[in-house]
Design a protein around this motif. Structure first.
Motif, PDB file in Angstrom:
ATOM      1  N   LEU A 158      30.356  -2.419   0.449  1.00 10.27           N
ATOM      2  CA  LEU A 158      29.458  -1.642  -0.395  1.00 10.27           C
ATOM      3  C   LEU A 158      28.429  -2.551  -1.070  1.00 10.27           C
ATOM      4  N   ALA A 159      28.868  -3.725  -1.513  1.00  9.84           N
ATOM      5  CA  ALA A 159      27.943  -4.675  -2.146  1.00  9.84           C
ATOM      6  C   ALA A 159      26.871  -5.125  -1.161  1.00  9.84           C
ATOM      7  N   CYS A 160      27.251  -5.320   0.112  1.00  6.36           N
ATOM      8  CA  CYS A 160      26.256  -5.687   1.128  1.00  6.36           C
ATOM      9  C   CYS A 160      25.263  -4.556   1.354  1.00  6.36           C
ATOM     10  N   LEU A 161      25.744  -3.344   1.437  1.00  2.59           N
ATOM     11  CA  LEU A 161      24.872  -2.201   1.668  1.00  2.59           C
ATOM     12  C   LEU A 161      23.875  -2.007   0.524  1.00  2.59           C
ATOM     13  N   ARG A 162      24.286  -2.382  -0.669  1.00  7.21           N
ATOM     14  CA  ARG A 162      23.428  -2.218  -1.835  1.00  7.21           C
ATOM     15  C   ARG A 162      22.625  -3.466  -2.171  1.00  7.21           C
ATOM     16  N   GLY A 163      22.692  -4.457  -1.290  1.00  9.38           N
ATOM     17  CA  GLY A 163      21.912  -5.667  -1.492  1.00  9.38           C
ATOM     18  C   GLY A 163      22.455  -6.605  -2.542  1.00  9.38           C
ATOM     19  N   GLU A 164      23.690  -6.401  -2.947  1.00  7.78           N
ATOM     20  CA  GLU A 164      24.293  -7.263  -3.975  1.00  7.78           C
ATOM     21  C   GLU A 164      24.973  -8.486  -3.365  1.00  7.78           C
ATOM     22  N   LEU A 165      25.245  -8.434  -2.073  1.00 11.97           N
ATOM     23  CA  LEU A 165      25.792  -9.574  -1.334  1.00 11.97           C
ATOM     24  C   LEU A 165      24.936  -9.793  -0.105  1.00 11.97           C
ATOM     25  N   ALA A 166      24.680 -11.057   0.215  1.00 11.02           N
ATOM     26  CA  ALA A 166      23.842 -11.351   1.373  1.00 11.02           C
ATOM     27  C   ALA A 166      24.594 -11.138   2.680  1.00 11.02           C
ATOM     28  N   GLU A 167      25.879 -11.400   2.685  1.00 14.02           N
ATOM     29  CA  GLU A 167      26.673 -11.205   3.897  1.00 14.02           C
ATOM     30  C   GLU A 167      28.101 -10.850   3.523  1.00 14.02           C
ATOM     31  N   LEU A 168      28.790 -10.269   4.478  1.00 12.02           N
ATOM     32  CA  LEU A 168      30.153  -9.812   4.251  1.00 12.02           C
ATOM     33  C   LEU A 168      31.113 -10.985   4.367  1.00 12.02           C
ATOM     34  N   PRO A 169      31.808 -11.334   3.292  1.00 10.16           N
ATOM     35  CA  PRO A 169      32.699 -12.498   3.336  1.00 10.16           C
ATOM     36  C   PRO A 169      33.772 -12.367   4.406  1.00 10.16           C
ATOM     37  N   GLY A 170      33.905 -13.361   5.260  1.00  8.36           N
ATOM     38  CA  GLY A 170      34.937 -13.396   6.284  1.00  8.36           C
ATOM     39  C   GLY A 170      34.830 -12.295   7.316  1.00  8.36           C
ATOM     40  N   ALA A 171      33.613 -11.783   7.533  1.00 10.92           N
ATOM     41  CA  ALA A 171      33.463 -10.637   8.429  1.00 10.92           C
ATOM     42  C   ALA A 171      33.737 -11.014   9.871  1.00 10.92           C
ATOM     43  N   ASP A 172      34.374 -10.115  10.604  1.00  8.79           N
ATOM     44  CA  ASP A 172      34.502 -10.246  12.047  1.00  8.79           C
ATOM     45  C   ASP A 172      33.179  -9.853  12.688  1.00  8.79           C
ATOM     46  N   ALA A 173      33.024 -10.172  13.972  1.00 11.54           N
ATOM     47  CA  ALA A 173      31.744  -9.946  14.653  1.00 11.54           C
ATOM     48  C   ALA A 173      31.393  -8.459  14.700  1.00 11.54           C
ATOM     49  N   SER A 174      32.396  -7.611  14.891  1.00  5.74           N
ATOM     50  CA  SER A 174      32.122  -6.178  14.956  1.00  5.74           C
ATOM     51  C   SER A 174      31.597  -5.655  13.622  1.00  5.74           C
ATOM     52  N   SER A 175      32.287  -5.975  12.534  1.00  2.00           N
ATOM     53  CA  SER A 175      31.859  -5.483  11.222  1.00  2.00           C
ATOM     54  C   SER A 175      30.481  -6.006  10.860  1.00  2.00           C
ATOM     55  N   ALA A 176      30.239  -7.296  11.143  1.00  2.00           N
ATOM     56  CA  ALA A 176      28.930  -7.881  10.846  1.00  2.00           C
ATOM     57  C   ALA A 176      27.828  -7.211  11.661  1.00  2.00           C
TER      58      ALA A 176
END
Length: 549
Positions: free
Chosen positions: A520-538
């Motif tokens: 949610l933080a990524c979608l709202r621009g509060e995080l630049a990237e998803l911490p520890g994201a797998d390739a699919s989620s990213a």
């Protein structure tokens, strides 16, 4: 490595017994025993439980009772009804049964009379219901409340929705009908559609959340609040006139803006999926009236007493639960369909999906060890007449074994007057009954239920031997529905005792919601990237944000 359960003598005896009867066909069992139904059905109150179409023989039930005894079912039942901490992972009791005690009963737990607290909240509910239904509760601009929207999710939605739909015939006749609606989806689709057709001057919202922190519920509540403020302006007393809260977290309700007078209490010993008997059931009471709501409680209490007192051989919840263990663990059937033959029960399969799979969908036992046997089967279903045109093809001629519960009231429309259509409606109910009986018969007997089956091509043959139970209600009333729901609640508990799991927690529900916070933080621009994201989620997140994947 085998678990302690599968090494027990009673379990091993059942495994050996299953090998002996696995090849038996239900058609042969009925052909060889004219008294099979007489021996394999039980009745309590207004419910007849027919399990003669289950793949059990005379020796099966005693062996299941041996397993229950070795697993300490009697002791665990006593602990449940004594208010002991039968939810060990949260250190809590599970006293949903106390919510339906008669008003004159005492219920002393840890020096407190729990029933005094329960009855006090029921009285507060009664006062609210009377004010709303009589037109005394007004919106902030003075208009009578015509619509109530329950905002909740999970147990705060499924139970009230199911019962409100099931008991629609019990809504009191009034000059100005009260309409009760439900919103649960976090994407806002339900609440958005509802608000488009409601009058803000005459709409009351119930925010139902045990913790009052569930993001799905609070998001919908914020949308409702914003709609009222836009439509009516920030009038003094707006929240007081248009919002009621039901929660165990009084402080959070107050912080949100719900006045103490509009707050109804829950207790930490009430699990969400067991809570419709509490103030979570306010939408039910508003819809059918408080006397009918109390009849719902009375029916459930009657089943509680039956569960506590009846010998296991006559005990509906014990039999329903143990037969489910037999099917799941000894016959290896991992799918279970719930098939009501009454349109009023259309939400019952959804309700039982949560009750059973959230309770017993566990793979770690009470000792914190992984287990090596099946627990809860996959539970699904829908209205039987509709299912006949959908997935009954798989039940009759597919490759998967499936157990079924057929649920139907014996009587309907006999005394009703529906504008001269009584005869036609009665004929439709008879059609539903006939189909219920026919489908369970064909599932059990297969070709044995078909005339000249041997002459048919293979694609028109029926293997049968699909086990099912039929729960026949005298009528669908608040009392009988309360008993039916309590029957399934206690079935879940019986099975949890056999499987050595905790049916009263749901940690599998929690983690996905927690890790959604970063997304949610990524979608709202509060995080630049998803911490520890797998390739699919990213990759999916990038696509959603309009970036190159």
């Amino acid at each position: 490595m085998s678990s302690p359960l599968t090494e027990k003598a009673s379990w091993r005896a059942l495994v050996a017994h299953a090998q002996e009867v696995r090849g038996a066909h239900l058609a042969d069992l009925f052909a060889g025993d004219a008294q099979r139904f007489v021996r394999l059905h039980r009745a309590f109150d207004s419910i007849l439980f027919d399990f003669s179409k289950q793949r059990v023989v005379e020796a099966t039930l005693p062996l299941l009772f041996d397993l229950a005894a070795e697993q300490g079912l009697a002791e665990r039942m006593a602990a449940l009804f004594a208010g002991a901490a039968v939810n060990p992972s949260e250190g809590r009791a599970a006293m949903h049964w106390a919510l339906r005690l008669p008003s004159e009963r005492t219920c002393q737990v840890a020096g407190e009379d729990i029933n005094l607290q329960v009855q006090a909240e029921l009285q507060r509910m009664d006062g609210i219901v009377q004010k709303v239904r009589s037109g005394q509760w007004r919106g902030v601009t003075g208009e009578v409340i015509t619509d109530v929207v329950n905002i909740g999710v999970g147990g705060s939605d499924l139970g009230p929705l199911m019962v409100t739909e099931a008991l629609a015939d019990w809504r009191p006749s009034t000059a100005s009908p009260l309409h009760v609606h439900f919103a649960s989806t976090m994407d806002g689709s339900q609440v958005s559609q509802l608000l488009g057709g409601l009058n803000p001057h005459a709409t009351l919202f119930i925010i139902s959340s045990k913790s009052f922190s569930t993001i799905d519920t609070l998001s919908n509540a914020a949308t409702a609040r914003g709609w009222l403020e836009r439509e009516l302006g920030a009038l003094p007393g707006l929240l007081d006139c248009h919002f009621i809260g039901v929660s165990a977290a009084a402080e959070r309700m107050s912080e949100w803006g719900i006045a103490p007078a509009n707050q109804l209490a829950l207790w930490d010993w009430v699990g969400g999926r067991f809570s419709l008997w509490s103030a979570i059931g306010l939408p039910i009471a508003l819809s059918i009236g408080m006397p009918a709501f109390r009849e719902l409680l009375a029916g459930a209490h009657a089943m509680d007493e039956h569960f506590r007192q009846a010998p296991w051989a006559d005990n509906l919840p014990v039999l329903l639960g143990l037969i489910g263990v037999w099917n799941t663990n000894m016959l290896g059937i991992n799918a279970h369909a719930v098939l009501p033959y009454d349109g009023r029960l259309k939400e019952l399969p959804n309700y039982l999906e949560q009750l059973e799979m959230e309770s017993n969908g566990k793979s770690v036992n009470l000792a914190g060890e992984s287990i090596d046997y099946a627990t809860c089967p996959i539970v699904w279903g829908t209205i039987g007449p509709n299912a006949q045109h959908a997935f009954y093809q798989l039940l009759h001629q597919g490759t998967e074994p499936v157990t079924c519960d057929f649920i139907v009231p014996a009587r309907r429309y006999r005394e009703a007057q529906h504008g001269g259509a009584t005869a036609e409606l009665l004929a439709q109910h008879e059609l539903a009954l006939a189909n219920c009986l026919a489908q369970s018969r064909l599932l059990a007997l297969g070709d044995g239920a078909v005339k000249d089956a041997a002459s048919l091509p293979r694609n028109r043959r029926y293997r049968g031997n699909q086990p099912s139970s039929t729960l026949l209600l005298d009528e669908l009333t608040p009392h009988s529905l309360g008993a039916l729901i309590a029957l399934y609640e206690h079935k879940v508990f019986v099975q949890s005792v056999i499987w050595e799991i905790n049916p009263f927690d749901q940690w599998g529900v929690e983690m996905g919601k927690r890790i959604a916070v970063d997304a949610l933080a990524c979608l709202r621009g509060e995080l630049a990237e998803l911490p520890g994201a797998d390739a699919s989620s990213a990759g999916l997140l990038a696509r959603i944000l309009g970036e190159s994947a």
